[in-house]
Write a protein that holds these residues in place. Structure first.
Motif, PDB file in Angstrom:
ATOM      1  N   SER A   1       0.836  -1.204   0.000  1.00 43.40           N
ATOM      2  CA  SER A   1       0.000   0.000   0.000  1.00 43.40           C
ATOM      3  C   SER A   1       0.872   1.256   0.000  1.00 43.40           C
ATOM      4  O   SER A   1       0.577   2.229  -0.701  1.00 43.40           O
ATOM      5  CB  SER A   1      -0.942   0.003   1.210  1.00 43.40           C
ATOM      6  OG  SER A   1      -0.223   0.139   2.420  1.00 43.40           O
TER       7      SER A   1
ATOM      8  N   PHE B   1      -4.633   2.393   4.428  1.00 42.19           N
ATOM      9  CA  PHE B   1      -4.559   0.970   4.745  1.00 42.19           C
ATOM     10  C   PHE B   1      -5.070   0.698   6.163  1.00 42.19           C
ATOM     11  O   PHE B   1      -5.885  -0.219   6.386  1.00 42.19           O
ATOM     12  CB  PHE B   1      -3.104   0.502   4.608  1.00 42.19           C
ATOM     13  CG  PHE B   1      -2.889  -0.957   4.887  1.00 42.19           C
ATOM     14  CD1 PHE B   1      -3.067  -1.896   3.897  1.00 42.19           C
ATOM     15  CD2 PHE B   1      -2.507  -1.386   6.153  1.00 42.19           C
ATOM     16  CE1 PHE B   1      -2.857  -3.253   4.151  1.00 42.19           C
ATOM     17  CE2 PHE B   1      -2.293  -2.732   6.417  1.00 42.19           C
ATOM     18  CZ  PHE B   1      -2.470  -3.664   5.420  1.00 42.19           C
TER      19      PHE B   1
ATOM     20  N   GLY C   1      -3.402  -4.462  -0.269  1.00 41.88           N
ATOM     21  CA  GLY C   1      -2.385  -3.414  -0.271  1.00 41.88           C
ATOM     22  C   GLY C   1      -2.308  -2.695  -1.596  1.00 41.88           C
ATOM     23  O   GLY C   1      -2.175  -1.464  -1.653  1.00 41.88           O
TER      24      GLY C   1
ATOM     25  N   VAL D   1      -5.298  -0.338  -2.051  1.00 39.16           N
ATOM     26  CA  VAL D   1      -5.094   0.892  -1.287  1.00 39.16           C
ATOM     27  C   VAL D   1      -4.062   1.779  -1.983  1.00 39.16           C
ATOM     28  O   VAL D   1      -4.251   2.995  -2.123  1.00 39.16           O
ATOM     29  CB  VAL D   1      -4.630   0.562   0.149  1.00 39.16           C
ATOM     30  CG1 VAL D   1      -4.112   1.815   0.853  1.00 39.16           C
ATOM     31  CG2 VAL D   1      -5.781  -0.043   0.939  1.00 39.16           C
TER      32      VAL D   1
END
Length: 543
Positions: free
Chosen positions: A76, A99, A159, A162
């Motif tokens: 992320s 995140f 991740g 995001v």
């Protein structure tokens, strides 16, 4: 569209860069804290539990564990950082905010429904809901804990989602203007505020939509697992075929780091992705084997057998007057490939002089190599010395016998096949061109010579970087400039101002040029690209 996909692939290299070091720490730390390995190496008296050496290797193992336990967070942050056009530090910070907000909201919603780590284990589903073991494991694999928060197991997908969302918001808001009374929150400060809210909204949305997505991923990973050798062949061909356009990371990363690579219980923990499974097995003392189908073991045969054979064929096919220069070109390339696994310099050599050699010879042979490596039950992660060395310290878990015949076999296959094809079709590999090699200055240097050479090298690097920028049409013509592991990735404003491919290859030492869109191009330099990009960014004011 292809340019955007390539930028995503490039951004994925930011977090992937620490996986290599993490795997080395995990490998060495696990080896020297494993009682069976210590006994086999007769080191039990020197490294025993509680001793300074044991503690030091435990810390090393834990350092590697940090990487593999927090990959979604690193993705992320890394993807947001990699895709941000300006103010990258704020983008990375905003990625972390988004995140944590997403997973904290998921934790809150799951807790409100009485769903917790205790009510989502495979044993609980078997005993309380009377599921069969396979279905229970698949159901339990949907849940995990991230940074102490019980949440859905979205692995690297979460991740990346995001990171992509954060980068998209950041590139539109990092310079936003607000009324004077709100000016403190304008510009870069707007981004983490917005991503905090967006992360919370993502948590709410994913609470409803992730369970069916997670189920589909589990089914898809099962299909990959059931596809056997045919699936391995198709995967290897797709991975290698996408190398020229820089999209191969989109194939390898999900398999290595997410549920698409399978899920396995190791030392009481559910682990997803071939790399994660392999590293968990390496670090688990009760695990007595390593993953065979990790989509990695074939790389050793390619890096130590096949491509060195092709390199030797190129050398023998070069003109007599050029052999010394060709050897000086190929030896560092082969050494870099064996040590660090960077294959692009040698692969691009024949990709750009004869694409058919790459696509119709090298690509299908790569698929065959991966299939044969899997058939031989080889269980080695990676394809170069930096990956293999830590694993060698736990030989009881390894199966490497297949390398004893596969590596020399494909060295011979590539050598004789490439030598025949190069000469039969007069392929202009290095050293076969008309002309003579320049004499080399061979002598011993003094300390002053070394200092003078170092200073001259620094000035030369800066001059070379300026030549690259000029070839791109100057700083004012560059809208985006970055690099990955082997190539410069550039987007320009006016493509007509960019130098021709011949100028790049003949005057600017490029291995090749890939035009990915009307305004996007990639210039391949191989392992030295990081230093070249650093010099260019310094001149562009981006260092």
């Amino acid at each position: 569209m292809k340019q955007q996909m390539q930028m995503i692939g490039q951004a994925m290299l930011v977090p992937i860069s620490i996986i290599t070091i993490g795997s080395m720490f995990m490998g060495f730390g696990s080896a020297f804290t494993n009682t069976e390995t210590l006994a086999a190496l007769h080191l039990s008296s020197l490294i025993s539990k509680g001793s300074p050496g044991y503690i030091a290797f435990s810390v090393m193992k834990a350092t590697g564990d940090v990487v593999f336990r927090n990959l979604p967070l690193f993705f992320s942050i890394g993807v947001a950082f990699g895709l941000a056009k300006k103010e990258k530090a704020w983008a990375a910070f905003s990625g972390a905010v988004c995140f944590m907000a997403m997973h904290y909201i998921l934790n809150t919603l799951l807790d409100s429904q009485g769903i917790s780590a205790q009510t989502t284990t495979a044993d609980w589903f078997i005993t309380q809901q009377h599921m069969d073991p396979v279905s229970a494991v698949q159901k339990a694999s949907i849940y995990t804990t991230e940074l102490g928060m019980f949440t859905y197991r979205m692995s690297v997908f979460g991740g990346m989602a995001v990171g992509l969302t954060t980068a998209w918001l950041h590139n539109r808001l990092y310079n936003v203007k607000l009324p004077l009374v709100l000016s403190f929150f304008a510009g870069t400060r707007t981004v983490p505020i917005v991503t905090l809210v967006v992360g919370a909204l993502m948590g709410v949305a994913l609470y409803f939509i992730w369970p069916p997505i997670g189920w589909m991923l589990a089914q898809f990973s099962k299909m990959i697992g059931d596809s056997g050798l045919f699936g391995t062949f198709i995967w290897a061909i797709a991975d290698k075929s996408l190398l020229p356009v820089g999209l191969h990371h989109l194939i390898t990363t999900p398999i290595r780091l997410t549920e698409l690579g399978g899920t396995m219980e190791i030392c009481g923990n559910l682990v997803s992705g071939t790399t994660n499974i392999y590293m968990a097995q390496l670090g688990c003392e009760s695990s007595h084997e390593l993953l065979v189908r990790g989509f990695q073991s074939g790389r050793v045969v390619i890096h130590f057998g096949a491509l060195p054979g092709a390199a030797l064929a190129m050398y023998h096919c070069s003109r007599s007057s050029h052999k010394k220069v060709v050897a000086g070109l190929l030896l560092p390339v082969v050494a870099t490939m064996m040590l660090f696994g960077i294959t692009e310099p040698i692969e691009y050599t024949f990709l750009f002089v004869a694409p058919w050699l790459f696509y119709f010879v090298h690509v299908p042979l790569t698929g065959l190599i991966f299939v044969l490596s899997e058939m031989a039950n080889i269980s080695v992660y990676g394809g170069c010395l930096k990956d293999i060395l830590p694993v060698l310290l736990q030989p009881d878990k390894l199966d490497m016998w297949g390398y004893l015949w596969l590596t020399p076999l494909f060295f011979a296959v590539y050598y004789f096949l490439f030598r025949y094809l190069i000469t039969r079709f007069n392929v202009m590999t290095p050293g076969r061109e008309e002309g003579s090699a320049a004499d080399e200055d061979v002598r011993l240097f003094s300390k002053q010579d070394f200092k003078d050479k170092t200073n001259a090298s620094t000035a030369q690097s800066s001059l070379f970087a300026q030549q690259i920028i000029d070839a791109l049409g100057g700083p004012q013509n560059i809208s985006q400039f970055d690099n990955c592991i082997s190539r410069l990735r550039v987007e320009v404003i006016d493509p007509a101002r960019v130098a021709s491919d011949d100028v790049w290859k003949k005057s600017l030492r490029a291995k090749g040029v890939v035009h990915v869109s009307e305004k996007g191009l990639q210039v391949i330099y191989g392992a030295e690209v990081v230093m070249i990009a650093g010099d260019c960014k310094e001149l562009l004011g981006e260092a």
